[in-house]
Enzyme design. Structure first.
Site, PDB file in Angstrom:
ATOM      1  N   ARG A 243       0.815  -1.214   0.000  1.00 53.61           N
ATOM      2  CA  ARG A 243       0.000   0.000   0.000  1.00 53.61           C
ATOM      3  C   ARG A 243       0.849   1.265   0.000  1.00 53.61           C
ATOM      4  O   ARG A 243       0.396   2.322  -0.429  1.00 53.61           O
ATOM      5  CB  ARG A 243      -0.938  -0.022   1.208  1.00 53.61           C
ATOM      6  CG  ARG A 243      -1.909   1.156   1.215  1.00 53.61           C
ATOM      7  CD  ARG A 243      -3.002   0.993   2.245  1.00 53.61           C
ATOM      8  NE  ARG A 243      -3.910   2.137   2.197  1.00 53.61           N
ATOM      9  CZ  ARG A 243      -5.113   2.163   2.734  1.00 53.61           C
ATOM     10  NH1 ARG A 243      -5.572   1.096   3.372  1.00 53.61           N
ATOM     11  NH2 ARG A 243      -5.873   3.235   2.645  1.00 53.61           N
ATOM     12  N   ASN A 247       1.592   6.259  -1.761  1.00 51.78           N
ATOM     13  CA  ASN A 247       2.166   7.489  -1.231  1.00 51.78           C
ATOM     14  C   ASN A 247       3.036   8.213  -2.257  1.00 51.78           C
ATOM     15  O   ASN A 247       3.730   9.183  -1.908  1.00 51.78           O
ATOM     16  CB  ASN A 247       3.004   7.187   0.022  1.00 51.78           C
ATOM     17  CG  ASN A 247       2.144   6.736   1.184  1.00 51.78           C
ATOM     18  OD1 ASN A 247       1.117   7.336   1.474  1.00 51.78           O
ATOM     19  ND2 ASN A 247       2.550   5.669   1.839  1.00 51.78           N
ATOM     20  N   HIS A 254       3.526  16.416   1.202  1.00 48.87           N
ATOM     21  CA  HIS A 254       3.035  16.797   2.525  1.00 48.87           C
ATOM     22  C   HIS A 254       3.913  17.879   3.141  1.00 48.87           C
ATOM     23  O   HIS A 254       3.415  18.806   3.805  1.00 48.87           O
ATOM     24  CB  HIS A 254       2.981  15.587   3.449  1.00 48.87           C
ATOM     25  CG  HIS A 254       1.731  14.787   3.316  1.00 48.87           C
ATOM     26  ND1 HIS A 254       1.578  13.531   3.873  1.00 48.87           N
ATOM     27  CD2 HIS A 254       0.562  15.040   2.690  1.00 48.87           C
ATOM     28  CE1 HIS A 254       0.378  13.065   3.590  1.00 48.87           C
ATOM     29  NE2 HIS A 254      -0.257  13.967   2.873  1.00 48.87           N
TER      30      HIS A 254
END
Length: 363
Positions: A243, A247, A254
């Site tokens: 997973r 990102n 971010h």
């Protein structure tokens, strides 16, 4: 479907009257129960009245909580206020929580639903493109700390995700473009054909997707399938190359987003992620992994869409220092998503200092 048999549907509804269809779907799934709707001020005015009436017609009683628009609502203080209110009005474990709004509302409602009375059932109703292709699917919920984004959260899969396209017509050009950034992200990590289709669709007119609901619905569905496949294989991001691949662009993105908030000129999430994707392919090129033309292709597509492309202008000392405040950090290294070619990525553990060294050649 997850290995243990859990599953939920994601519905993309392109037509008027979606409120009635959603209310009917909830009633069929859960019967006559109490509903807790969490929404923001914008959706309260534009979308809540029709949805509340549709739920009432199905004999579903709704308690409504409204939070302020914007990222500032994703805080532990807001979580406490919502939980106190839900306790005060007597919501119980049979209550179904509905998140009506964009990513902020979805993340916030999801986190409260995951923790209030140790877990309520959740329905995500994402009303922005960004939320529809990304945050509403996969079960990640979180709120922010002053130290960084999404540092306190929980995994809490929804009962249902219902994505109506009609509300997208009210999005600003900037917010719509922000949503397209996550759609591009999914294409880069897993589907070169989708990337090429987006490239062709925006060749002449950046607003072409807004004018073609059928094509937009197809792109959203393809994007959701990519994310769902990854999430099912590695729900809690425990596999090194699983997973975490979602990102892509987020490590630097971010940091750029947080710095922009502190500067008083905040970027949209998708805008920051677009810059983060450019940073990721620059790192990959420096490591002789990413072909040099990938950054050019991404930059060209982002310019067509209306996303920022001036990466160098955002690589401040604050941004580079903030790279260490990331959930994916392990010691002094981080799981970083690198592009081998459009449609194929991999996750590598890179030293934070190496990433900073590559990206600090300008500033």
């Amino acid at each position: 479907m997850f290995p243990d048999g859990r599953n939920y549907s994601v519905t993309v509804d392109p037509a008027e009257g979606w409120e009635d269809r959603l209310a009917g779907e909830i009633a069929r799934r859960v019967g006559s129960v109490r509903i807790a709707i969490l929404t923001d001020q914008t959706c309260e005015k534009r979308l809540l009245p029709k949805l509340a009436a549709a739920l009432s017609a199905e004999k579903l009683i709704a308690h409504v909580t409204v939070v302020a628009d914007g990222e500032a609502s994703k805080s532990l203080g807001t979580v406490e206020r919502i939980a106190d209110e839900w306790a005060r009005v007597g919501l119980d474990r049979d209550t179904v929580a509905i998140a009506l709004g964009g990513g902020v509302v979805g993340d916030l409602c999801g986190f409260v639903a995951a923790t209030f009375l140790r877990g309520l059932r959740l329905v995500q109703v994402p009303t922005t493109l960004l939320a529809q292709v990304d945050s509403s699917v996969g079960g990640k919920t979180a709120v922010n700390l002053s130290a960084g984004k999404n540092l306190v959260g929980a995994f809490h899969q929804p009962l249902l995700v219902y994505a109506p396209l009609i509300p997208l017509s009210t999005l600003s050009t900037r917010d719509f473009a922000s949503g397209l950034a996550e759609l591009v992200k999914h294409a880069v990590i897993s589907d070169s054909a989708l990337f090429n289709a987006i490239f062709r669709a925006t060749a002449q007119d950046r607003d072409s997707l807004r004018k073609d609901p059928a094509l937009l619905a197809d792109f959203i569905a393809r994007s959701v399938r990519i994310k769902a496949k990854v999430v099912v294989a590695d729900e809690r991001e425990q596999t090194e190359g699983g997973r975490a691949i979602l990102n892509f662009g987020h490590t630097v993105g971010h940091a750029i987003e947080t710095a922009s908030i502190h500067s008083g000129d905040p970027l949209r999430h998708g805008e920051a992620v677009a810059l983060g994707m450019l940073a990721a392919v620059r790192v990959g090129a420096a490591l002789s992994l990413t072909p040099s033309d990938v950054e050019t292709k991404l930059r060209d597509l982002f310019a067509r869409i209306g996303l920022p492309t001036n990466l160098d202008g955002h690589l401040s000392r604050e941004v580079l220092a903030h790279l260490g405040v990331d959930k994916k950090r392990v010691g002094q290294s981080i799981r970083f998503v690198l592009v081998e070619q459009i449609g194929k990525c991999r996750v590598e553990r890179l030293a934070l200092e190496k990433i900073r060294e590559i990206l600090s050649t300008v500033k």
